[in-house]
Motif scaffolding. Structure first.
Motif, mmCIF file in Angstrom:
data_model
loop_
_atom_site.group_PDB
_atom_site.id
_atom_site.type_symbol
_atom_site.label_atom_id
_atom_site.label_comp_id
_atom_site.label_asym_id
_atom_site.label_seq_id
_atom_site.Cartn_x
_atom_site.Cartn_y
_atom_site.Cartn_z
ATOM 1 N N ALA A 62 0.839 -1.201 0.000
ATOM 2 C CA ALA A 62 0.000 0.000 0.000
ATOM 3 C C ALA A 62 0.876 1.254 0.000
ATOM 4 N N ASP A 63 1.984 1.236 0.751
ATOM 5 C CA ASP A 63 2.914 2.373 0.748
ATOM 6 C C ASP A 63 3.563 2.549 -0.623
ATOM 7 N N ALA A 66 1.047 4.154 -2.834
ATOM 8 C CA ALA A 66 0.915 5.584 -2.534
ATOM 9 C C ALA A 66 2.118 6.351 -3.079
ATOM 10 N N ALA A 78 -3.950 9.645 -2.741
ATOM 11 C CA ALA A 78 -3.633 8.232 -2.514
ATOM 12 C C ALA A 78 -3.319 7.977 -1.048
ATOM 13 N N THR A 79 -2.596 8.891 -0.421
ATOM 14 C CA THR A 79 -2.272 8.730 0.994
ATOM 15 C C THR A 79 -3.547 8.787 1.834
ATOM 16 N N ARG A 82 -5.340 5.498 1.296
ATOM 17 C CA ARG A 82 -4.671 4.418 2.005
ATOM 18 C C ARG A 82 -4.973 4.487 3.497
ATOM 19 N N ASP A 83 -4.933 5.688 4.056
ATOM 20 C CA ASP A 83 -5.226 5.836 5.481
ATOM 21 C C ASP A 83 -6.690 5.522 5.794
ATOM 22 N N ALA A 85 -8.637 3.486 4.101
ATOM 23 C CA ALA A 85 -8.895 2.056 3.903
ATOM 24 C C ALA A 85 -8.357 1.233 5.062
ATOM 25 N N ASN A 86 -7.302 1.710 5.720
ATOM 26 C CA ASN A 86 -6.705 1.004 6.854
ATOM 27 C C ASN A 86 -6.454 -0.466 6.487
ATOM 28 N N ILE A 87 -5.578 -0.660 5.512
ATOM 29 C CA ILE A 87 -5.320 -1.982 4.947
ATOM 30 C C ILE A 87 -4.893 -2.984 6.018
#
Length: 131
Positions: A62-63, A66, A78-79, A82-83, A85-87
């Motif tokens: 995920a990183d 991003a 994207a960040t 990603r935050d 969504a809390n993958i």
């Protein structure tokens, strides 16, 4: 007018020649069961490491995504996505269910193969009787 054939009873029917019976030795069936069980046990043991690897790789992937989005000029969006969504949390939450389902599927496939290996001789004998 018709010629005489061996086994012909002159009524138009020929007796069937006995087909050789296909017998599978018990040792072959047992060896198949042992190999099938070993493969299934290997799959059973691989479930935990593979799921751990997937959950461990989710965060860095995920990183990376991003970072790639940032390279294209979409870094903040994207960040934030990603935050949101809390993958890692999502995989931690779903991990138990996925673990249970995968191990259940391995067990069901093993049982289906076990039944098939045990039933093969009976099915072949039945097929021989029909011919």
């Amino acid at each position: 007018m018709g010629g005489y054939y061996e086994g012909d009873d002159h009524s138009g029917y020929r007796e069937r020649r006995a087909l050789p019976v296909l017998n599978i030795p018990t040792s072959v069936i047992v060896a198949g069961l042992v190999i099938w069980s070993a493969l299934s046990l290997g799959a059973w043991w691989l479930v935990d490491p593979v799921l751990s690897w997937i959950s461990g790789a989710a965060g860095p992937l995920a990183d990376t995504g991003a970072g790639l989005a940032k390279w294209f000029g979409l870094g903040e969006e994207a960040t934030a996505l990603r935050d949101a969504a809390n993958i890692e949390g999502l995989l931690g939450w779903a991990g138990g269910s996925i673990h249970f389902l995968v191990k259940t599927v391995v067990l069901l496939v093993w049982v289906a193969g076990l039944i098939a290996l045990i039933a093969i001789p009976a099915v072949l004998r039945r097929g021989q009787r029909r011919q």
